[in-house]
Motif scaffolding. Structure first.
Motif, PDB file in Angstrom:
ATOM      1  N   TYR A   1      -0.153   4.712  -1.668  1.00  0.00           N
ATOM      2  CA  TYR A   1      -1.136   5.328  -2.550  1.00  0.00           C
ATOM      3  C   TYR A   1      -0.550   6.426  -3.422  1.00  0.00           C
ATOM      4  O   TYR A   1      -1.165   6.818  -4.410  1.00  0.00           O
ATOM      5  CB  TYR A   1      -2.321   5.845  -1.727  1.00  0.00           C
TER       6      TYR A   1
ATOM      7  N   TRP B   1      -4.531   9.820   7.185  1.00  0.00           N
ATOM      8  CA  TRP B   1      -5.720   8.958   7.231  1.00  0.00           C
ATOM      9  C   TRP B   1      -6.735   9.448   8.243  1.00  0.00           C
ATOM     10  O   TRP B   1      -7.942   9.272   8.062  1.00  0.00           O
ATOM     11  CB  TRP B   1      -5.324   7.512   7.512  1.00  0.00           C
TER      12      TRP B   1
ATOM     13  N   VAL C   1      -7.619  11.363  -3.276  1.00  0.00           N
ATOM     14  CA  VAL C   1      -7.514  10.188  -2.413  1.00  0.00           C
ATOM     15  C   VAL C   1      -7.163  10.597  -0.993  1.00  0.00           C
ATOM     16  O   VAL C   1      -7.850  10.266  -0.034  1.00  0.00           O
ATOM     17  CB  VAL C   1      -6.466   9.209  -2.978  1.00  0.00           C
TER      18      VAL C   1
ATOM     19  N   TYR D   1      -9.874   5.787  11.061  1.00  0.00           N
ATOM     20  CA  TYR D   1      -8.437   5.753  11.299  1.00  0.00           C
ATOM     21  C   TYR D   1      -8.067   6.775  12.357  1.00  0.00           C
ATOM     22  O   TYR D   1      -8.058   7.979  12.084  1.00  0.00           O
ATOM     23  CB  TYR D   1      -7.672   6.017   9.994  1.00  0.00           C
TER      24      TYR D   1
ATOM     25  N   ASN E   1       0.860  -1.171   0.000  1.00  0.00           N
ATOM     26  CA  ASN E   1       0.000   0.000   0.000  1.00  0.00           C
ATOM     27  C   ASN E   1       0.898   1.222   0.000  1.00  0.00           C
ATOM     28  O   ASN E   1       1.635   1.459   0.969  1.00  0.00           O
ATOM     29  CB  ASN E   1      -0.873   0.038   1.258  1.00  0.00           C
TER      30      ASN E   1
ATOM     31  N   VAL F   1      -3.988  -2.248   8.574  1.00  0.00           N
ATOM     32  CA  VAL F   1      -5.346  -1.985   9.063  1.00  0.00           C
ATOM     33  C   VAL F   1      -6.377  -2.776   8.259  1.00  0.00           C
ATOM     34  O   VAL F   1      -7.487  -3.008   8.713  1.00  0.00           O
ATOM     35  CB  VAL F   1      -5.629  -0.459   9.022  1.00  0.00           C
ATOM     36  N   GLU F   2      -5.992  -3.219   7.045  1.00  0.00           N
ATOM     37  CA  GLU F   2      -6.892  -4.033   6.216  1.00  0.00           C
ATOM     38  C   GLU F   2      -6.924  -5.495   6.656  1.00  0.00           C
ATOM     39  O   GLU F   2      -7.459  -6.337   5.935  1.00  0.00           O
ATOM     40  CB  GLU F   2      -6.454  -3.966   4.752  1.00  0.00           C
TER      41      GLU F   2
END
Lengths: 201, 318
Positions: B77, B250, B182, B258, B75, B132-133
């Motif tokens: 981004y 986040w 994003v 978050y 990850n 966190v996913e």
């Protein structure tokens, strides 16, 4: 040549081709060739194809009215493929991802809007799939059409479920949601406007 | 069972000063060569060999995630939203030359050159990483304690937080140039000063015996092993000591999902999924071998860090 391709044959080919992505991904996943997080990749791919077939089934009516292409006899196959992919997606989530941990699964369904939306979409598709046979059509009569309009809310739920399954808005999820929105918006247009749209082509 | 091999120094490799100084020369030569090589480098090229002594705080009994997965499932981004994007789309990113500015409420603000950071005594730390996913990895990082760096700049008594900022380079980082908003670039993260000074908190400059690949946050990133992975800000250009809690990317995006602390906590769910279990990345043998495992409080580092949060309600301060 064209005459020899009967609708039944095309339908069979549609099922075979339609189930191909799932079969290939399953074989790859089972043999460790689906990347670093195979369960997640498989899950995502199954859900995506469910939404794709749902969208294709919604294209049949506008396509006939706007372009004069009649694919009505394949619509049921497209809808059923959407249902099968939704079932695979759910099964992969319950079995492969969560390992049949039912307390966790129940907690998910109870409190997570994005899971609830997915479940609603699945349950509706399951109901429609169960009544996708001649006996049900005859038996339900005019109520069958009303029942199968439930595909519209199901598609809405599926599209929102797809958007919410990622941490941020993605071009991909928005594109699918836009397709669903346009296909549903087209259906609420008055018949007169739809006819004009068809004539102006 | 070892799933892969990487250059792991033996105890006898712990470097005496003389050899260590000569390493600087070797490194400099390596970097010069590397620069020439980078000019015509294939996409995603990176990673010179980097030696480090095994750190005392390295985890034991952990099996490292295969190198290929740790460097191709990321990850980041700034390079795109897909896990495969960072490895595929970071080829144009230039981690040299590079400086890290340390400033704010400190007596001696300083600008560190990346080569000076690489020349410090480096340790290898095998750490768990929990995203966190709800997936996890085990990564052999190479770096040094952030506390060592902070002590050099002499934090003032008023300093309570440490703010980190990533590089902003839309031309080299396609995700920052995306039409979709994003995150608020540049990426920002923060720690409380005591968290930043904790010996487990490191600035990493390498992994698996190499310098950091672009997709893993080259040339220098934060690693806080008891927190969710997104706290580990990548490609750091600025570290600022502050009196008030800094903004974090986040937390700005979705404060209900978050938190500022982001301590790994199996008892506090993410609003959209349970955090009780995790999928280890890189399990071989296909998805039937990829069973979930329970997530540990503070990602397994509770013994070392739980005291930092004594008396705090970790459900509210998630």
């Amino acid at each position: 040549m064209a005459r020899r391709l009967s609708p039944g044959l095309i339908r069979a080919a549609l099922y075979v081709a339609g189930l191909m992505p799932a079969s290939v991904a399953f074989a790859m996943g089972a043999t460790g060739r689906l990347g670093a997080d195979p369960v997640n990749a498989f899950l995502r791919m199954l859900g995506l194809w469910a939404l794709r077939f749902l969208i294709l089934s919604l294209c049949v009516t506008p396509l006939r009215e706007i372009a004069g292409i009649n694919l009505l006899r394949y619509r049921r196959a497209l809808g059923l493929l959407a249902f099968w992919y939704a079932l695979f997606h759910l099964t992969a989530y319950v079995g492969l991802d969560q390992g049949f941990d039912f307390p966790v699964l129940l907690a998910d369904v109870e409190k997570r809007p994005f899971v609830i939306l997915g479940m609603v979409a699945f349950l509706v598709l399951a109901g429609l799939a169960a009544t996708s046979n001649r006996w049900s059509i005859r038996r339900l009569g005019p109520r069958w059409r009303a029942l199968h309009r439930w595909v519209y809310p199901a598609a809405c739920c599926a599209a929102i479920h797809f958007i919410l399954s990622f941490k941020v808005l993605r071009p991909e999820t928005l594109a699918y949601a836009l397709a669903v929105a346009l296909l549903l918006a087209w259906r609420v247009l008055p018949a007169g406007m739809r006819r004009r749209a068809a004539l102006s082509r | 069972m070892r799933l892969f091999d990487y250059p792991r120094p033996a105890a006898s490799d712990i470097t005496p000063e003389g050899a260590y100084l000569s390493r600087r020369a070797t490194l400099a030569a390596g970097l010069a060569g590397g620069a020439a090589w980078l000019a015509g480098a294939p996409r995603g090229a990176w990673a010179d060999p980097l030696r480090a002594a095994p750190g005392a705080l390295s985890g034991t009994g952990l099996t490292p995630t295969p190198f290929q997965d740790a460097t191709h499932y990321n990850n980041f981004y700034e390079f795109g939203l897909e896990k495969t994007d960072p490895a595929e789309r970071s080829g144009d990113f230039h981690p040299r030359p590079w400086t890290v500015r340390v400033e704010g409420l400190v007596a001696r603000p300083r600008t560190y050159d990346i080569d000076a950071l690489l020349a410090r005594p480096l340790e290898e730390r095998l750490y768990r990483m929990r995203c966190v996913e709800a997936w996890s990895m085990v990564i052999p990082w190479i770096g040094f304690a952030l506390a060592d760096l902070l002590k050099e700049v002499e934090p003032l008594g008023s300093a309570k937080y440490v703010a980190f900022e990533s590089v902003l380079r839309p031309a080299e980082m396609p995700g920052q140039d995306s039409m979709l908003h994003v995150l608020d670039w540049p990426y920002a993260e923060g720690l409380r000063l005591d968290e930043a000074m904790h010996p487990l908190t490191i600035l990493a400059v390498g992994l698996y015996g190499r310098t950091l690949p672009n997709q893993n946050g080259a040339p220098v990133r934060l690693v806080v092993p008891w927190k969710y992975g997104f706290k580990g800000i990548k490609s750091i250009v600025r570290i600022r000591l502050t009196e008030t809690r800094p903004r974090t990317a986040w937390n700005d995006r979705a404060p209900d999902e978050y938190g500022f602390y982001a301590n790994v906590n199996p008892a506090v769910d993410h609003p959209r999924w349970s955090q009780a279990t995790e999928r280890p990345i890189g399990a071989r043998g296909g998805f039937f071998g990829a069973a979930r495992q329970p997530t540990l409080p503070f990602n397994g580092y509770a013994e070392q860090v739980a005291g930092l949060y004594a008396g705090m309600d970790l459900r509210r301060n998630f």
